[in-house]
Design a protein around this motif. Sequence first.
Motif, PDB file in Angstrom:
ATOM      1  N   GLU A   1       0.832  -1.250  -0.033  1.00  0.00           N
ATOM      2  CA  GLU A   1       0.053  -0.148  -0.020  1.00  0.00           C
ATOM      3  C   GLU A   1       0.952   1.372  -0.023  1.00  0.00           C
ATOM      4  OE1 GLU A   1      -3.377   0.181   0.642  1.00  0.00           O
ATOM      5  OE2 GLU A   1      -4.034  -1.988   0.740  1.00  0.00           O
TER       6      GLU A   1
ATOM      7  N   ARG B   1       0.719   4.208  -1.054  1.00  0.00           N
ATOM      8  CA  ARG B   1      -0.273   5.213  -0.802  1.00  0.00           C
ATOM      9  C   ARG B   1      -0.385   5.665   0.671  1.00  0.00           C
ATOM     10  NH1 ARG B   1      -2.968   7.111  -5.496  1.00  0.00           N
ATOM     11  NH2 ARG B   1      -2.631   5.694  -7.109  1.00  0.00           N
ATOM     12  N   ARG B   2      -0.188   4.612   1.420  1.00  0.00           N
ATOM     13  CA  ARG B   2      -0.593   4.918   2.744  1.00  0.00           C
ATOM     14  C   ARG B   2       0.940   5.168   3.558  1.00  0.00           C
ATOM     15  NH1 ARG B   2      -5.644   3.471   4.789  1.00  0.00           N
ATOM     16  NH2 ARG B   2      -6.905   2.642   3.182  1.00  0.00           N
ATOM     17  N   CYS B   3       0.484   5.813   4.715  1.00  0.00           N
ATOM     18  CA  CYS B   3       1.784   6.082   5.696  1.00  0.00           C
ATOM     19  C   CYS B   3       2.056   4.994   6.342  1.00  0.00           C
ATOM     20  CB  CYS B   3       1.233   7.504   6.657  1.00  0.00           C
ATOM     21  SG  CYS B   3       2.759   7.537   7.974  1.00  0.00           S
TER      22      CYS B   3
ATOM     23  N   ASN C   1      -0.889   4.791   8.806  1.00  0.00           N
ATOM     24  CA  ASN C   1      -1.843   3.996   7.935  1.00  0.00           C
ATOM     25  C   ASN C   1      -2.682   4.772   7.126  1.00  0.00           C
ATOM     26  OD1 ASN C   1      -2.255   1.467   6.476  1.00  0.00           O
ATOM     27  ND2 ASN C   1      -3.509   0.890   7.706  1.00  0.00           N
ATOM     28  N   SER C   2      -2.545   6.135   7.381  1.00  0.00           N
ATOM     29  CA  SER C   2      -3.694   6.987   6.721  1.00  0.00           C
ATOM     30  C   SER C   2      -3.158   7.122   5.196  1.00  0.00           C
ATOM     31  CB  SER C   2      -3.693   8.294   7.481  1.00  0.00           C
ATOM     32  OG  SER C   2      -2.586   9.018   7.311  1.00  0.00           O
ATOM     33  N   ILE C   3      -4.241   7.357   4.400  1.00  0.00           N
ATOM     34  CA  ILE C   3      -4.082   7.804   3.011  1.00  0.00           C
ATOM     35  C   ILE C   3      -3.273   8.957   2.881  1.00  0.00           C
ATOM     36  CG2 ILE C   3      -5.055   7.995   0.510  1.00  0.00           C
ATOM     37  CD1 ILE C   3      -7.220   5.906   1.451  1.00  0.00           C
ATOM     38  N   THR C   4      -2.275   9.097   2.194  1.00  0.00           N
ATOM     39  CA  THR C   4      -1.407  10.477   2.249  1.00  0.00           C
ATOM     40  C   THR C   4      -1.128  10.710   0.648  1.00  0.00           C
ATOM     41  OG1 THR C   4       0.259   9.651   4.137  1.00  0.00           O
ATOM     42  CG2 THR C   4       0.807  11.398   2.552  1.00  0.00           C
TER      43      THR C   4
ATOM     44  N   CYS D   1       3.654  12.736   5.388  1.00  0.00           N
ATOM     45  CA  CYS D   1       2.194  12.255   6.149  1.00  0.00           C
ATOM     46  C   CYS D   1       1.509  13.351   6.796  1.00  0.00           C
ATOM     47  CB  CYS D   1       2.229  10.857   7.109  1.00  0.00           C
ATOM     48  SG  CYS D   1       0.754  10.957   7.642  1.00  0.00           S
TER      49      CYS D   1
END
Length: 57
Positions: free
Chosen positions: A12, A14-16, A20-23, A37
Motif C-alpha cells: 500500500e 499510498r498509505r503512511c 496507515n492514513s492515505i497520504t 504524511c
Amino acid sequence: MDTSAVRWNTGEPRRCPSCNSITIDSEKPKWWRVYTCHHCNTRFTRWPILAFALPHA
C-alpha cells in the motif's frame, strides 16, 4: 531539518507506514519522491537511503 525517512508499505504505497492514513491521493506514488504524511509528519519513500537526494512531495 531531519532528512531521515522510512520505507513505504510495499503493498500500500499510498498509505503512511506509521499511522496507515492515505497520504497520496492525487497521483500514483513515484519511487523517486519523498512523501510526508499530513497526520503524523512521517517521511517515507521507496528508497529511504536516498532520501537526502530525492525531491520532496
